[in-house]
Design a protein around this motif. Structure first.
Motif, PDB file in Angstrom:
ATOM      1  N   GLU A  23       0.829  -1.200   0.000  1.00  0.00           N
ATOM      2  CA  GLU A  23       0.000   0.000   0.000  1.00  0.00           C
ATOM      3  C   GLU A  23       0.865   1.252   0.000  1.00  0.00           C
ATOM      4  O   GLU A  23       1.908   1.305   0.656  1.00  0.00           O
ATOM      5  CB  GLU A  23      -0.909   0.011   1.229  1.00  0.00           C
ATOM      6  CG  GLU A  23      -1.811  -1.209   1.350  1.00  0.00           C
ATOM      7  CD  GLU A  23      -2.799  -1.311   0.196  1.00  0.00           C
ATOM      8  OE1 GLU A  23      -3.219  -0.260  -0.346  1.00  0.00           O
ATOM      9  OE2 GLU A  23      -3.153  -2.457  -0.158  1.00  0.00           O
ATOM     10  N   ASP A  24       0.433   2.254  -0.735  1.00  0.00           N
ATOM     11  CA  ASP A  24       1.131   3.534  -0.804  1.00  0.00           C
ATOM     12  C   ASP A  24       0.082   4.638  -0.748  1.00  0.00           C
ATOM     13  O   ASP A  24      -0.356   5.160  -1.769  1.00  0.00           O
ATOM     14  CB  ASP A  24       1.960   3.630  -2.088  1.00  0.00           C
ATOM     15  CG  ASP A  24       2.767   4.921  -2.165  1.00  0.00           C
ATOM     16  OD1 ASP A  24       2.902   5.589  -1.114  1.00  0.00           O
ATOM     17  OD2 ASP A  24       3.262   5.258  -3.262  1.00  0.00           O
ATOM     18  N   SER A  27      -3.154   4.496  -2.975  1.00  0.00           N
ATOM     19  CA  SER A  27      -2.856   3.623  -4.110  1.00  0.00           C
ATOM     20  C   SER A  27      -2.099   2.385  -3.612  1.00  0.00           C
ATOM     21  O   SER A  27      -1.818   2.246  -2.423  1.00  0.00           O
ATOM     22  CB  SER A  27      -2.025   4.362  -5.154  1.00  0.00           C
ATOM     23  OG  SER A  27      -0.783   4.767  -4.604  1.00  0.00           O
ATOM     24  N   HIS A  28      -1.800   1.486  -4.523  1.00  0.00           N
ATOM     25  CA  HIS A  28      -1.041   0.302  -4.158  1.00  0.00           C
ATOM     26  C   HIS A  28      -0.120  -0.096  -5.299  1.00  0.00           C
ATOM     27  O   HIS A  28      -0.319   0.309  -6.449  1.00  0.00           O
ATOM     28  CB  HIS A  28      -1.978  -0.863  -3.811  1.00  0.00           C
ATOM     29  CG  HIS A  28      -2.721  -1.406  -4.999  1.00  0.00           C
ATOM     30  ND1 HIS A  28      -3.950  -0.920  -5.388  1.00  0.00           N
ATOM     31  CD2 HIS A  28      -2.403  -2.389  -5.889  1.00  0.00           C
ATOM     32  CE1 HIS A  28      -4.368  -1.569  -6.463  1.00  0.00           C
ATOM     33  NE2 HIS A  28      -3.452  -2.471  -6.787  1.00  0.00           N
TER      34      HIS A  28
END
Length: 246
Positions: A23-24, A27-28
């Motif tokens: 995960e970011d 987003s991912h």
């Protein structure tokens, strides 16, 4: 009466449909998706591909340093990807040898103490004798009393390999083992990894080093987290071992 043919060797390590997502924020990043891999005793398997292709992520899953979001990892028939943290730590210490790019030696210990360390954690009585034998196998029996700061980079990596094999593991996982070394020293390390595989231990190497293709029995190429080219499983591997859930 004719002799029976030898039984096919069971794979040391099997990865099935491995996926890992990071995960970011909102987003991912899908680092791996649907990766299958088999490593057999006695072979050197190289995982290659561009930076960011998921090579190190895959190695971390295979070695129990991280857990997959999907799929499973089996070591000697045991599904290690579902073990408890404590049991997984024991498997890593006893059945998996790790060789890292930046050596990972303890600076306050001598070479022989670094090699003996995983054995001492298990209370092995002949830990020093086995450590000395492992150092001899990498040509460093005369450097056992030296600390890492007194050794060259290539010597430190050879100590790291001795530590990786001293427990007599099922598999050695090497992450960019020559990334910090010159080409001549890299060949020494690959020669030693080749010899490790010849002693019936599975060896899996992640590397950007073009030399690895000269030493590998098989190559698995990753790109954007998926296998884009892979040789067929080794002929000695005929089936996936039964799953044991811990």
């Amino acid at each position: 009466m004719s002799a029976r043919p030898p039984r096919p060797a069971a794979p040391s390590l099997v990865g099935v449909d491995l996926g890992r997502r990071f995960e970011d924020g909102e987003s991912h990043v899908q680092a791996l998706a649907g990766v299958d891999l088999v490593a057999a005793p006695g072979e050197l398997l190289a995982i290659v591909g561009p930076s960011g292709s998921g090579k190190s992520t895959l190695l971390h899953l295979l070695g129990g340093l991280d857990r997959p979001d999907t799929g499973r990892v089996l070591l000697e028939g045991q599904e290690i990807s579902r073990l408890s943290g404590r049991r997984l730590a024991l498997v890593r210490r006893r059945r998996i040898g790790f060789l890292l790019q930046f050596y990972g030696l303890l600076p306050g210990l001598t070479a022989v103490e670094n090699v003996a360390f995983p054995l001492l954690l298990d209370g092995v009585r002949d830990a020093q004798a086995r450590a000395l034998a492992a150092l001899a196998s990498v040509g460093l029996e005369h450097r056992g009393a030296h600390r890492p700061s007194e050794l060259s980079g290539g010597e430190q990596q050879r100590v790291g390999l001795a530590r990786a094999v001293v427990t007599r593991p099922a598999i050695v996982l090497a992450d960019e083992p020559t990334g910090s070394l010159d080409s001549a020293t890299s060949r020494v390390i690959f020669d030693l990894l080749r010899a490790t595989a010849a002693a019936a231990t599975s060896v899996v190497v992640v590397s950007h080093d073009p030399l690895v293709e000269r030493y590998a029995d098989r190559l698995v190429r990753l790109e954007d987290g998926v296998v884009c080219a892979a040789a067929s499983p080794p002929p000695s591997v005929t089936s996936t071992p039964a799953v044991t859930v811990g």
